[in-house]
Design a protein around this motif. Structure first.
Motif, PDB file in Angstrom:
ATOM      1  N   HIS A 182      14.852  -0.172  31.623  1.00 50.32           N
ATOM      2  CA  HIS A 182      13.440  -0.488  31.870  1.00 50.32           C
ATOM      3  C   HIS A 182      12.518   0.620  31.367  1.00 50.32           C
ATOM      4  N   GLN A 238       7.645  -1.497  36.000  1.00 49.36           N
ATOM      5  CA  GLN A 238       7.612  -2.863  36.533  1.00 49.36           C
ATOM      6  C   GLN A 238       6.466  -3.074  37.523  1.00 49.36           C
ATOM      7  N   HIS A 291      20.556  -0.522  34.139  1.00 50.33           N
ATOM      8  CA  HIS A 291      19.490  -1.533  34.109  1.00 50.33           C
ATOM      9  C   HIS A 291      18.112  -0.867  34.256  1.00 50.33           C
ATOM     10  N   CYS A 326      16.840  -9.792  37.181  1.00 49.97           N
ATOM     11  CA  CYS A 326      15.787  -8.774  37.140  1.00 49.97           C
ATOM     12  C   CYS A 326      14.547  -9.330  37.814  1.00 49.97           C
ATOM     13  N   LEU A 327      13.916  -8.510  38.640  1.00 47.61           N
ATOM     14  CA  LEU A 327      12.716  -8.963  39.351  1.00 47.61           C
ATOM     15  C   LEU A 327      11.580  -9.298  38.376  1.00 47.61           C
TER      16      LEU A 327
HETATM   17 NI    NI Z   1      15.011  -5.244  36.135  1.00 48.80          NI
END
Ligand code: NI
Length: 171
Positions: free
Chosen positions: A139, A51, A135, A93-94
């Motif tokens: 990712h 991310q 979660h 989610c960011l």
């Molecule tokens: Ni996330």
């Protein structure tokens, strides 16, 4: 320490299955510290390295805003050892702004991985900790919450995003 930029859907790195970390060195430890600072700043409870643009199997989790009994931890090369039960909970989610959807998860999970010091550790979680672990592991396997909701809901989110982009372009 530094704040890192969080990639947003549909960035291609978010779809990539991440590579194992072969050696935990200072660079990896610095990345983990920066990821820690970044989730605090963004009021998140977890983050995966992909991310922030690093396609490696590294996650950080800190559910203390929801469960103050727990501690921050980072896992390198996390692997699910066992899981049981089922639950459904709303997740955000960011990397997927303005999306909050119910996602099916396992109720309890046991994960094994390496600590930033290179020690093998096991983390077992239920409730919010189990959700955060699943979660973040999603990712590093290139999966987003959008891949875990119905096609219709996914389409609605995509269309909303497109509309917003158009609005931004006009202004
Ligand atoms: Ni996330």
């Amino acid at each position: 320490m530094a704040l890192l930029e969080i990639l947003k859907y549909p960035h291609p790195l978010l779809k990539k299955k991440c590579e194992k970390v072969e050696r935990i060195d200072e660079e990896v430890r610095r990345l983990i510290q920066d990821m820690r600072e970044t989730i605090y700043h963004a009021s998140g409870i977890g983050l995966a390295a992909c991310q922030v643009g690093i396609p490696r199997r590294i996650i950080v989790v800190d559910v203390t805003p929801i469960d103050p009994e727990k501690d921050f931890f980072a896992l390198v090369n996390p692997e699910v050892i066992s899981e049981e039960g089922e639950m459904e909970h709303e997740e955000g989610c960011l990397s997927v702004p303005d999306c909050s959807e119910k996602v099916k998860r396992k109720e309890k999970i046991l994960v094994r991985g390496l600590s930033p010091e290179g020690n093998m550790i096991e983390v077992s979680g239920e409730g919010i900790l189990a959700i955060a672990l699943q979660h973040e592991i999603d990712h590093i396997n290139g999966m987003l919450i959008l891949d875990r909701i119905s096609r219709l809901k996914r389409e609605i989110y995509r269309n909303k995003l497109k509309k917003e982009r158009r609005k931004e372009e006009k202004s």
